[in-house]
Design a protein around this motif. Structure first.
Motif, PDB file in Angstrom:
ATOM      1  N   VAL A 333       0.142 -12.753  -1.948  1.00 28.93           N
ATOM      2  CA  VAL A 333       0.002 -11.294  -2.065  1.00 28.93           C
ATOM      3  C   VAL A 333       1.361 -10.639  -1.850  1.00 28.93           C
ATOM      4  CG1 VAL A 333      -1.151  -9.243  -1.132  1.00 28.93           C
ATOM      5  CG2 VAL A 333      -2.396 -11.406  -1.244  1.00 28.93           C
ATOM      6  N   GLY A 381      -0.846  -6.139   9.358  1.00 31.24           N
ATOM      7  CA  GLY A 381      -1.454  -7.415   9.767  1.00 31.24           C
ATOM      8  C   GLY A 381      -0.639  -8.557   9.205  1.00 31.24           C
ATOM      9  N   ASN A 382      -1.315  -9.623   8.827  1.00 30.57           N
ATOM     10  CA  ASN A 382      -0.588 -10.808   8.348  1.00 30.57           C
ATOM     11  C   ASN A 382       0.187 -10.512   7.071  1.00 30.57           C
ATOM     12  OD1 ASN A 382      -1.476 -12.524  10.426  1.00 30.57           O
ATOM     13  ND2 ASN A 382      -3.469 -12.671   9.416  1.00 30.57           N
ATOM     14  N   ILE A 383      -0.454  -9.800   6.131  1.00 28.52           N
ATOM     15  CA  ILE A 383       0.234  -9.516   4.869  1.00 28.52           C
ATOM     16  C   ILE A 383       1.315  -8.455   5.088  1.00 28.52           C
ATOM     17  CG2 ILE A 383      -0.040  -8.572   2.527  1.00 28.52           C
ATOM     18  CD1 ILE A 383      -2.778  -9.934   2.428  1.00 28.52           C
ATOM     19  N   ASP A 402      -0.144   1.225  11.709  1.00 24.53           N
ATOM     20  CA  ASP A 402      -1.346   0.417  11.906  1.00 24.53           C
ATOM     21  C   ASP A 402      -2.222   1.120  12.936  1.00 24.53           C
ATOM     22  OD1 ASP A 402      -1.909  -2.904  11.353  1.00 24.53           O
ATOM     23  OD2 ASP A 402      -3.169  -1.863  12.808  1.00 24.53           O
ATOM     24  N   LYS A 406       1.245  -2.970  17.085  1.00 26.39           N
ATOM     25  CA  LYS A 406       1.718  -4.212  16.467  1.00 26.39           C
ATOM     26  C   LYS A 406       3.182  -4.399  16.803  1.00 26.39           C
ATOM     27  CE  LYS A 406      -1.853  -5.596  14.123  1.00 26.39           C
ATOM     28  NZ  LYS A 406      -2.337  -6.935  13.937  1.00 26.39           N
ATOM     29  N   VAL A 432      -4.385  -2.713   4.516  1.00 23.61           N
ATOM     30  CA  VAL A 432      -5.432  -2.610   5.544  1.00 23.61           C
ATOM     31  C   VAL A 432      -6.573  -3.547   5.172  1.00 23.61           C
ATOM     32  CG1 VAL A 432      -4.856  -0.209   6.030  1.00 23.61           C
ATOM     33  CG2 VAL A 432      -6.612  -0.740   4.326  1.00 23.61           C
ATOM     34  N   ASP A 433      -7.431  -3.823   6.114  1.00 26.89           N
ATOM     35  CA  ASP A 433      -8.602  -4.643   5.791  1.00 26.89           C
ATOM     36  C   ASP A 433      -9.702  -3.762   5.198  1.00 26.89           C
ATOM     37  OD1 ASP A 433     -10.268  -3.649   8.054  1.00 26.89           O
ATOM     38  OD2 ASP A 433      -8.614  -4.526   9.200  1.00 26.89           O
ATOM     39  N   ASN A 438     -12.703   2.275   6.334  1.00 22.27           N
ATOM     40  CA  ASN A 438     -11.480   2.486   5.542  1.00 22.27           C
ATOM     41  C   ASN A 438     -11.758   3.052   4.156  1.00 22.27           C
ATOM     42  OD1 ASN A 438      -9.647   1.855   7.460  1.00 22.27           O
ATOM     43  ND2 ASN A 438      -9.430  -0.299   6.872  1.00 22.27           N
ATOM     44  N   LEU A 459      -3.062  -3.387  -2.887  1.00 24.84           N
ATOM     45  CA  LEU A 459      -3.480  -4.776  -3.102  1.00 24.84           C
ATOM     46  C   LEU A 459      -4.465  -5.170  -2.008  1.00 24.84           C
ATOM     47  CD1 LEU A 459      -0.355  -4.575  -4.242  1.00 24.84           C
ATOM     48  CD2 LEU A 459      -0.617  -7.026  -4.446  1.00 24.84           C
ATOM     49  N   ARG A 461      -8.067  -3.349  -0.705  1.00 23.45           N
ATOM     50  CA  ARG A 461      -9.441  -3.278  -1.182  1.00 23.45           C
ATOM     51  C   ARG A 461      -9.617  -2.014  -2.004  1.00 23.45           C
ATOM     52  NH1 ARG A 461      -9.816  -7.781  -0.984  1.00 23.45           N
ATOM     53  NH2 ARG A 461     -11.167  -9.163   0.217  1.00 23.45           N
ATOM     54  N   ASP A 485      -4.418  -3.685  -7.722  1.00 28.81           N
ATOM     55  CA  ASP A 485      -4.985  -5.029  -7.936  1.00 28.81           C
ATOM     56  C   ASP A 485      -6.476  -5.066  -7.604  1.00 28.81           C
ATOM     57  OD1 ASP A 485      -4.692  -7.861  -8.480  1.00 28.81           O
ATOM     58  OD2 ASP A 485      -4.858  -8.219  -6.323  1.00 28.81           O
ATOM     59  N   HIS A 513      -7.495  -8.280  -9.600  1.00 25.27           N
ATOM     60  CA  HIS A 513      -7.687  -8.831  -8.251  1.00 25.27           C
ATOM     61  C   HIS A 513      -7.158 -10.279  -8.159  1.00 25.27           C
ATOM     62  CE1 HIS A 513     -10.378  -8.650  -4.422  1.00 25.27           C
ATOM     63  NE2 HIS A 513      -9.283  -9.357  -4.222  1.00 25.27           N
ATOM     64  N   GLY A 515      -4.090 -10.930  -6.455  1.00 19.83           N
ATOM     65  CA  GLY A 515      -3.016 -11.006  -5.454  1.00 19.83           C
ATOM     66  C   GLY A 515      -2.979 -12.374  -4.777  1.00 19.83           C
ATOM     67  N   GLY A 516      -4.155 -12.925  -4.534  1.00 22.67           N
ATOM     68  CA  GLY A 516      -4.213 -14.218  -3.838  1.00 22.67           C
ATOM     69  C   GLY A 516      -4.463 -15.376  -4.786  1.00 22.67           C
TER      70      GLY A 516
HETATM   71  N1  LIG Z   1      -5.463  -8.578  -3.629  1.00 19.99           N
HETATM   72  C1  LIG Z   1      -5.807  -9.739  -3.150  1.00 19.99           C
HETATM   73  O1  LIG Z   1      -6.043 -10.692  -3.900  1.00 19.99           O
HETATM   74  C2  LIG Z   1      -5.893  -9.916  -1.701  1.00 19.99           C
HETATM   75  C3  LIG Z   1      -6.233  -8.865  -0.884  1.00 19.99           C
HETATM   76  N2  LIG Z   1      -6.328  -9.024   0.471  1.00 19.99           N
HETATM   77  C4  LIG Z   1      -6.668  -7.862   1.272  1.00 19.99           C
HETATM   78  O2  LIG Z   1      -5.602  -7.616   2.166  1.00 19.99           O
HETATM   79  C5  LIG Z   1      -6.144  -7.245   3.406  1.00 19.99           C
HETATM   80  C6  LIG Z   1      -5.144  -7.482   4.482  1.00 19.99           C
HETATM   81  O3  LIG Z   1      -4.992  -8.840   4.704  1.00 19.99           O
HETATM   82  P1  LIG Z   1      -4.339  -9.368   6.059  1.00 19.99           P
HETATM   83  O4  LIG Z   1      -3.042  -8.725   6.289  1.00 19.99           O
HETATM   84  O5  LIG Z   1      -4.383 -10.827   6.032  1.00 19.99           O
HETATM   85  O6  LIG Z   1      -5.382  -8.807   7.106  1.00 19.99           O
HETATM   86  P2  LIG Z   1      -5.160  -8.484   8.632  1.00 19.99           P
HETATM   87  O7  LIG Z   1      -6.498  -8.331   9.220  1.00 19.99           O
HETATM   88  O8  LIG Z   1      -4.212  -9.473   9.215  1.00 19.99           O
HETATM   89  O9  LIG Z   1      -4.431  -7.065   8.603  1.00 19.99           O
HETATM   90  C7  LIG Z   1      -5.050  -5.847   8.378  1.00 19.99           C
HETATM   91  C8  LIG Z   1      -4.334  -4.817   9.239  1.00 19.99           C
HETATM   92  O10 LIG Z   1      -4.744  -3.540   8.852  1.00 19.99           O
HETATM   93  C9  LIG Z   1      -4.890  -2.763  10.005  1.00 19.99           C
HETATM   94  N3  LIG Z   1      -5.742  -1.614   9.669  1.00 19.99           N
HETATM   95  C10 LIG Z   1      -7.061  -1.598   9.418  1.00 19.99           C
HETATM   96  N4  LIG Z   1      -7.457  -0.388   9.071  1.00 19.99           N
HETATM   97  C11 LIG Z   1      -6.360   0.404   9.087  1.00 19.99           C
HETATM   98  C12 LIG Z   1      -6.124   1.761   8.806  1.00 19.99           C
HETATM   99  N5  LIG Z   1      -7.111   2.556   8.429  1.00 19.99           N
HETATM  100  N6  LIG Z   1      -4.880   2.213   8.947  1.00 19.99           N
HETATM  101  C13 LIG Z   1      -3.866   1.412   9.339  1.00 19.99           C
HETATM  102  N7  LIG Z   1      -4.029   0.116   9.616  1.00 19.99           N
HETATM  103  C14 LIG Z   1      -5.265  -0.386   9.481  1.00 19.99           C
HETATM  104  C15 LIG Z   1      -5.486  -3.702  11.004  1.00 19.99           C
HETATM  105  O11 LIG Z   1      -5.338  -3.250  12.329  1.00 19.99           O
HETATM  106  C16 LIG Z   1      -4.685  -4.964  10.707  1.00 19.99           C
HETATM  107  O12 LIG Z   1      -3.502  -5.014  11.477  1.00 19.99           O
HETATM  108  C17 LIG Z   1      -7.410  -8.133   3.484  1.00 19.99           C
HETATM  109  O13 LIG Z   1      -8.349  -7.672   4.370  1.00 19.99           O
HETATM  110  C18 LIG Z   1      -7.910  -8.081   2.084  1.00 19.99           C
HETATM  111  O14 LIG Z   1      -8.769  -6.988   1.994  1.00 19.99           O
HETATM  112  C19 LIG Z   1      -6.058 -10.247   1.032  1.00 19.99           C
HETATM  113  C20 LIG Z   1      -5.713 -11.306   0.268  1.00 19.99           C
HETATM  114  C21 LIG Z   1      -5.651 -11.248  -1.169  1.00 19.99           C
END
Ligand SMILES: NC(=O)C1=CN([C@@H]2O[C@H](COP(=O)(O)OP(=O)(O)OC[C@H]3O[C@@H](n4cnc5c(N)ncnc54)[C@H](O)[C@@H]3O)[C@@H](O)[C@H]2O)C=CC1
Ligand SMILES: O=C(O)C(=O)COP(=O)(O)O
Length: 630
Positions: A333, A381-383, A402, A406, A432-433, A438, A459, A461, A485, A513, A515-516
């Motif tokens: 991503v 978060g991780n991404i 966030d 963090k 964001v998740d 959200n 990228l 949701r 995406d 969709h 990204g991953g």
């Molecule tokens: N396009 C694609 O193919 C892909 C999309 N994703 C999406 O990316 C998202 C993020 O992935 P990761 O970073 O691994 O998840 P993660 O859970 O590590 O990070 C999400 C971060 O967003 C923060 N957050 C949640 N709501 C928020 C808001 N309203 N304002 C500010 N911060 C907020 C959380 O506290 C967390 O630190 C996934 O949940 C998934 O929906 C993930 C992989 C592939």
């Protein structure tokens, strides 16, 4: 009538994984090319004999003539076969020990190599009925004992009849000659053994198909090395998950069904009724209704990061563990986001499209480096944090916002509010998740807060952005480039067409969709998630699960493991331990963890215990699920 049971077991491809004469061929035909030819012919003749197409004597004669084997080859063959005993046979040595008086090997093969191999599991030599080779004076194998009853039609049936066994006769084998015993009225039940080969003509005639010895032992309530046969674990794999995952499940012995796309709720409800493990990606909605239709469901594999498509609360309340792949596609991503930021900053897609129409427009207007630009990451978060590191490496100035505190990596700066971030960033990217809260966090008001000429990426949701507002702001030119995406509604499969207000807008990168969706990420996910699911089934380990209290458990050695999932109310551990104490059960180790909804207790106990305690554990009030593992 006596209820004593006798077990008649075939040798080739049942007791061992291979046909012994194939293995002998590999030993005694040294030339590789020649060997392949002979082997193909031997296998053809074996199949013809096994499926009843030609008489067995003819099949055997022809195979021996092709082999030109010698006595000296037999020792090598025995050595080889020692490593080829069927896995579920090796695992169930205790059954062979306990029932050695009642186990017979009846084979159309040869005693010279069968006796030493079956003796490894304690089968008595006098319980082996098979043919013998005939040698010439130089030790060459020139034939077989034609007087042996096993060379005759219905030989196995005749052989067993001559033993005069009283009681029930159960036959386990993979070949037609094994079925013939049942057909002749000698056997009470014929079990088609399919761990090594599956012959449809045999399977179709069987009383029961046994994909491993575990299934046979389970249905006959005989002592087994496994608490539950793995073939009874049905895995439903949806959404084009990488085949490595499917191979892992099949190798583990699970019964796997694969469907290429996602399923709508009603289709899913139909499919899921006998499923133990369901594997999905971001598309399949695992709703409370679907979960209610799955009484056997014990685990969910989300082969992606996001789990917003799963009703996690219902899963937890039902004692269903959920695993995702939290890091396997993170990098993919991030790389896509970086690539898109550069492409949008240079207007490459527009330029490329125009060139495809023959237009040459060499100009720097509206084209910028990303170096020194302010990147605003929403969701660190991780991404988000990985993107932060890579973007800094490219010379960008990184800001993030966030909802939780963090650690800022490198020189990234934290913004205390979303407004602060939106008002300063040259590029806004969402990571964001997908939690329901959200929904529409970026709408008209938020776009108003952004700078003129901002670049915008989603990228994360689809539902986090108001698509109409985004479209308006692209059209007005406020947003000078966008990459999207993920969408509020995404087509169910590659056949369904894509509709969106974003179609045809300038400098707008749309992707389905993906990204991953890289080979690397999908393969990593297909390794990670199945290994978590298999570990959960085999040990109860819930480490890194999305919804269960996380327990990392030691391997199970010389113990049985009692797993208890219950609603998190006071006093359950005491009730479990009372039940164990009342049954005089010695606890070797105990692990407990709870979350807001459930408690998860693992108790390792001595292998000798009163099995009825498992029923008592299920009856403790507030129990959700309980199983014994060994
Ligand atoms: N396009 C694609 O193919 C892909 C999309 N994703 C999406 O990316 C998202 C993020 O992935 P990761 O970073 O691994 O998840 P993660 O859970 O590590 O990070 C999400 C971060 O967003 C923060 N957050 C949640 N709501 C928020 C808001 N309203 N304002 C500010 N911060 C907020 C959380 O506290 C967390 O630190 C996934 O949940 C998934 O929906 C993930 C992989 C592939
Ligand atoms: O990992 C995620 O959360 C994703 O959005 C990727 O989903 P996918 O596996 O491509 O359906």
């Amino acid at each position: 009538m006596s209820t004593h049971k006798h077990f008649i077991i075939d040798f080739d491809s049942t007791f061992t994984k291979v046909e012994a004469l194939d293995a002998l061929c590999a030993i005694c035909v040294p030339d590789a090319q020649q060997r392949q030819k002979v082997l193909t012919e031997i296998q053809r003749l074996t199949d013809l004999g096994m499926e009843g197409e030609i008489p067995l004597t003819e099949s055997l004669e022809k195979r021996l003539a092709l082999l030109k084997a010698n006595k000296s080859h037999i020792n090598d063959l025995i050595e080889h076969l020692r490593g080829q005993i069927s896995e579920s046979f090796k695992l169930n040595k205790a059954f062979f020990e306990a029932y050695k008086e009642d186990i017979y090997i009846i084979s159309n093969g040869f005693k010279e190599f069968i006796v030493p191999i079956v003796a490894e599991l304690g089968v008595k030599p006098e319980h082996v009925f098979a043919n013998s080779f005939v040698y010439d004076q130089d030790g060459n194998i020139i034939g077989f004992d034609r007087d042996n009853v096993l060379t005759q039609n219905q030989g196995k049936a005749k052989q067993i009849k001559s033993l005069g066994l009283e009681g029930e006769i159960y036959v386990i084998g993979d070949g037609f000659t094994d079925y013939e015993i049942k057909e002749a009225g000698i056997a009470d039940k014929f079990y088609a053994f399919t761990e090594n080969v599956k012959r449809d003509s045999v399977v179709n005639k069987a009383d029961h198909v046994t994909p491993s010895l575990d299934e046979f032992l389970y249905v006959n309530k005989l002592p087994s090395a496994l608490s539950y046969p793995k073939n009874r674990i049905k895995v439903l794999v949806l959404e084009g998950i990488h085949e490595h995952a499917i191979n892992m499940f099949r190798q583990e012995g699970y019964n796997v069904e694969v469907i290429a796309g996602a399923l709508e709720e009603d289709e899913l409800c139909e499919k899921i009724h006998d499923v133990s493990i369901i594997c999905i990606r971001s598309k399949t909605q695992l709703t409370a209704k679907a979960i209610a239709a799955a009484p056997r469901l014990m685990a969910v594999g989300a082969f992606c990061i996001g789990t917003n498509q799963i009703d996690l609360q219902t899963c937890t309340e039902r004692g269903i563990v959920v695993f995702n792949a939290p890091y396997s596609n993170t990098r993919s991503v991030v790389e896509m986001a970086i690539g898109e930021i550069i492409m949008l900053s240079r207007g490459i897609v527009e330029k490329s499209n125009r060139m495809h129409n023959g237009e040459w427009d060499k100009s720097a207007k509206g084209s910028n480096e990303i170096r020194g630009k302010k990147l605003g990451i929403v969701g660190y978060g991780n991404i988000g944090s990985q993107l932060s590191v890579l973007a800094e490496g490219l010379g960008m100035e990184v800001y993030f916002y966030d909802v939780v505190d963090k650690l800022a990596l490198g020189n990234a700066k934290v913004c205390n509010t979303l407004e602060e971030l939106l008002s300063l960033a040259d590029i806004v990217t969402l990571h964001v998740d997908g939690r329901p809260d959200n929904k529409n966090i970026i709408g008209a008001k938020e776009f108003d807060m952004m700078k003129e000429g901002v670049i915008f990426l989603n990228l994360a949701r689809g539902h986090v952005v108001e698509i109409e507002a985004l479209a308006q702001n692209i059209k007005s030119g406020k947003i000078r480039g966008a990459a999207v995406d993920v969408f509020p509604y995404e087509p169910k499969n590659n056949q369904e067409s894509f509709e969106s207000a974003l179609k045809g807008l300038p400098n707008t990168l749309l992707s389905p969709h993906i990204g991953g969706s890289t080979e690397e990420a999908q393969e990593n996910i297909a390794q990670y998630v199945p290994s978590k699911l298999i570990d959960y089934v085999n040990t109860g380990g819930s480490y890194n699960s999305v919804n269960f209290p996380n327990l990392q458990l030691p391997a199970l050695r010389n113990a049985h493991r009692l797993i208890h999932i219950h609603r998190n109310v006071p006093g359950i551990l005491a009730k479990i331990n009372n039940a164990l104490a009342e049954n005089n059960i010695n606890i070797l180790g105990q692990y407990l963890k709870t979350n807001e909804t459930i408690g998860y207790v693992i108790t390792d106990v001595d292998t000798q215990y009163n099995r009825s305690v498992t029923k008592e554990l299920k009856q403790i009030p507030d129990t959700i699920k309980s199983r014994a593992l060994y």
